[in-house]
Motif scaffolding. Structure first.
Motif, mmCIF file in Angstrom:
data_model
loop_
_atom_site.group_PDB
_atom_site.id
_atom_site.type_symbol
_atom_site.label_atom_id
_atom_site.label_comp_id
_atom_site.label_asym_id
_atom_site.label_seq_id
_atom_site.Cartn_x
_atom_site.Cartn_y
_atom_site.Cartn_z
ATOM 1 N N ASP A 45 0.827 -1.203 0.000
ATOM 2 C CA ASP A 45 0.000 0.000 0.000
ATOM 3 C C ASP A 45 0.865 1.259 0.000
ATOM 4 O OD1 ASP A 45 -2.356 -1.503 0.098
ATOM 5 O OD2 ASP A 45 -2.346 -1.551 2.292
ATOM 6 N N LEU A 46 1.818 1.329 0.911
ATOM 7 C CA LEU A 46 2.701 2.496 0.976
ATOM 8 C C LEU A 46 3.493 2.666 -0.314
ATOM 9 C CD1 LEU A 46 4.054 2.550 4.614
ATOM 10 C CD2 LEU A 46 2.968 4.426 3.422
ATOM 11 N N ALA A 47 3.986 1.568 -0.866
ATOM 12 C CA ALA A 47 4.733 1.639 -2.126
ATOM 13 C C ALA A 47 3.853 2.207 -3.233
ATOM 14 C CB ALA A 47 5.255 0.259 -2.504
ATOM 15 N N SER A 48 2.622 1.772 -3.299
ATOM 16 C CA SER A 48 1.685 2.260 -4.309
ATOM 17 C C SER A 48 1.397 3.749 -4.125
ATOM 18 C CB SER A 48 0.402 1.448 -4.216
ATOM 19 O OG SER A 48 -0.646 2.072 -4.856
ATOM 20 N N PHE A 49 1.185 4.187 -2.883
ATOM 21 C CA PHE A 49 0.895 5.592 -2.611
ATOM 22 C C PHE A 49 2.103 6.477 -2.937
ATOM 23 C CE2 PHE A 49 -2.175 3.938 0.815
ATOM 24 C CZ PHE A 49 -3.209 3.847 -0.094
ATOM 25 N N ILE A 50 3.296 6.027 -2.582
ATOM 26 C CA ILE A 50 4.502 6.803 -2.866
ATOM 27 C C ILE A 50 4.707 6.909 -4.376
ATOM 28 C CG2 ILE A 50 7.025 6.799 -2.688
ATOM 29 C CD1 ILE A 50 6.668 5.699 0.169
ATOM 30 N N ARG A 51 4.543 5.797 -5.084
ATOM 31 C CA ARG A 51 4.705 5.818 -6.547
ATOM 32 C C ARG A 51 3.702 6.777 -7.184
ATOM 33 N NH1 ARG A 51 7.129 2.857 -10.294
ATOM 34 N NH2 ARG A 51 7.603 1.110 -8.941
ATOM 35 N N ILE A 109 18.799 8.545 1.564
ATOM 36 C CA ILE A 109 17.917 9.469 2.279
ATOM 37 C C ILE A 109 16.962 8.628 3.113
ATOM 38 C CG2 ILE A 109 16.151 11.246 2.050
ATOM 39 C CD1 ILE A 109 17.407 11.925 -0.686
ATOM 40 N N ASN A 110 16.974 8.829 4.431
ATOM 41 C CA ASN A 110 16.094 8.103 5.342
ATOM 42 C C ASN A 110 15.009 9.036 5.857
ATOM 43 O OD1 ASN A 110 17.534 5.591 5.314
ATOM 44 N ND2 ASN A 110 19.103 6.614 6.528
ATOM 45 N N ILE A 111 13.767 8.580 5.762
ATOM 46 C CA ILE A 111 12.632 9.374 6.222
ATOM 47 C C ILE A 111 11.747 8.479 7.083
ATOM 48 C CG2 ILE A 111 10.622 10.721 5.534
ATOM 49 C CD1 ILE A 111 12.089 11.284 2.891
ATOM 50 N N SER A 112 11.346 8.994 8.253
ATOM 51 C CA SER A 112 10.495 8.237 9.175
ATOM 52 C C SER A 112 9.222 9.012 9.477
ATOM 53 C CB SER A 112 11.223 7.968 10.491
ATOM 54 O OG SER A 112 12.343 7.176 10.278
ATOM 55 N N GLU A 113 8.146 8.286 9.654
ATOM 56 C CA GLU A 113 6.854 8.860 10.040
ATOM 57 C C GLU A 113 6.225 7.933 11.078
ATOM 58 O OE1 GLU A 113 5.141 11.699 8.978
ATOM 59 O OE2 GLU A 113 6.933 12.245 7.846
ATOM 60 N N THR A 114 5.568 8.519 12.059
ATOM 61 C CA THR A 114 4.844 7.728 13.061
ATOM 62 C C THR A 114 3.458 8.321 13.276
ATOM 63 O OG1 THR A 114 5.747 9.024 14.886
ATOM 64 C CG2 THR A 114 6.927 7.009 14.294
ATOM 65 N N SER A 115 2.556 7.466 13.716
ATOM 66 C CA SER A 115 1.198 7.890 14.015
ATOM 67 C C SER A 115 0.587 6.884 14.987
ATOM 68 C CB SER A 115 0.368 7.957 12.738
ATOM 69 O OG SER A 115 -0.912 8.443 13.018
ATOM 70 N N THR A 132 -6.002 5.460 5.192
ATOM 71 C CA THR A 132 -5.999 6.919 5.156
ATOM 72 C C THR A 132 -4.731 7.469 5.798
ATOM 73 O OG1 THR A 132 -8.414 6.926 5.289
ATOM 74 C CG2 THR A 132 -7.290 8.988 5.825
ATOM 75 N N ILE A 133 -4.328 6.888 6.909
ATOM 76 C CA ILE A 133 -3.095 7.298 7.589
ATOM 77 C C ILE A 133 -1.890 7.010 6.688
ATOM 78 C CG2 ILE A 133 -1.584 6.850 9.562
ATOM 79 C CD1 ILE A 133 -4.046 8.407 10.343
ATOM 80 N N LYS A 134 -1.895 5.865 6.012
ATOM 81 C CA LYS A 134 -0.791 5.524 5.108
ATOM 82 C C LYS A 134 -0.705 6.510 3.950
ATOM 83 C CE LYS A 134 -0.458 0.542 5.876
ATOM 84 N NZ LYS A 134 -0.571 -0.774 5.220
ATOM 85 N N LYS A 135 -1.851 6.931 3.401
ATOM 86 C CA LYS A 135 -1.840 7.928 2.333
ATOM 87 C C LYS A 135 -1.221 9.232 2.817
ATOM 88 C CE LYS A 135 -5.818 6.447 -0.357
ATOM 89 N NZ LYS A 135 -7.198 6.760 -0.767
ATOM 90 N N SER A 136 -1.583 9.619 4.015
ATOM 91 C CA SER A 136 -1.040 10.847 4.590
ATOM 92 C C SER A 136 0.464 10.723 4.817
ATOM 93 C CB SER A 136 -1.758 11.151 5.907
ATOM 94 O OG SER A 136 -1.195 12.254 6.537
ATOM 95 N N MET A 137 0.896 9.579 5.324
ATOM 96 C CA MET A 137 2.329 9.337 5.525
ATOM 97 C C MET A 137 3.075 9.375 4.188
ATOM 98 S SD MET A 137 2.557 6.240 8.257
ATOM 99 C CE MET A 137 2.503 6.516 10.004
ATOM 100 N N ALA A 138 2.505 8.745 3.172
ATOM 101 C CA ALA A 138 3.148 8.716 1.857
ATOM 102 C C ALA A 138 3.262 10.120 1.277
ATOM 103 C CB ALA A 138 2.365 7.814 0.904
#
Length: 155
Positions: A45-51, A109-115, A132-138
């Motif tokens: 999911d995250l890979a898809s949102f980032i792409r 480049i390292n990027i971190s997000e938490t929720s 929804t949270i993953k979309k926001s993180m992406a």
């Protein structure tokens, strides 16, 4: 009181047209593009949102091109439980490592997000909220990546 109302309206009209524009409101001209991006991840999911967030940067410009390898680590861990061992709250943590390569650049480049999210009684609703949270993180991760790529290209 009646005399103050026209003065307040007049002040609001002047402030509204003061010429303020947000810094990143318009797409600034970019002088780079992403030639390719590969994902080695544990979360599709995250890979898809980032792409999908990076789609605008695949257009070939006259500037530098980047090849990016991506490693995504996503964890959903229980933070608190009730006395009956029912999870009340989860911590969502995403670590994304971008290996950026270009003609003269080879950088990570390292990027971190938490929720944090609360446990839902309905699993479907919880899954939708997590997406929804993953979309926001992406969105946040890609914004940070683009800023880093702009600074790399400026050097």
């Amino acid at each position: 009181m009646i005399k103050k109302i026209p003065a307040i309206i007049l002040i609001l009209l002047f402030l509204q047209s003061c010429g303020y524009t947000p810094m990143y409101s318009k797409n600034q001209k970019i002088n780079f593009y992403i030639q390719s991006i590969e994902f080695n991840d544990n979360d599709k999911d995250l890979a898809s949102f980032i792409r999908s967030n990076l789609n605008n940067y695949f257009d070939k410009n006259n500037g530098a091109n980047f090849k990016i390898n991506t490693l995504i680590k996503y964890e959903k861990t229980a933070v608190s439980k009730t006395a009956e061992a029912v999870v009340e709250e989860y911590n969502l943590k995403t670590n994304v490592s971008f290996q950026v390569k270009s003609k003269n650049i080879n950088q990570t480049i390292n990027i971190s997000e938490t929720s944090k999210i609360k446990n839902f009684s309905d699993e479907f609703e919880e899954r939708q909220y997590e997406l929804t949270i993953k979309k926001s993180m992406a969105r946040s991760i890609t914004s940070k990546l683009i800023i880093q790529l702009k600074s790399l290209n400026a050097n």
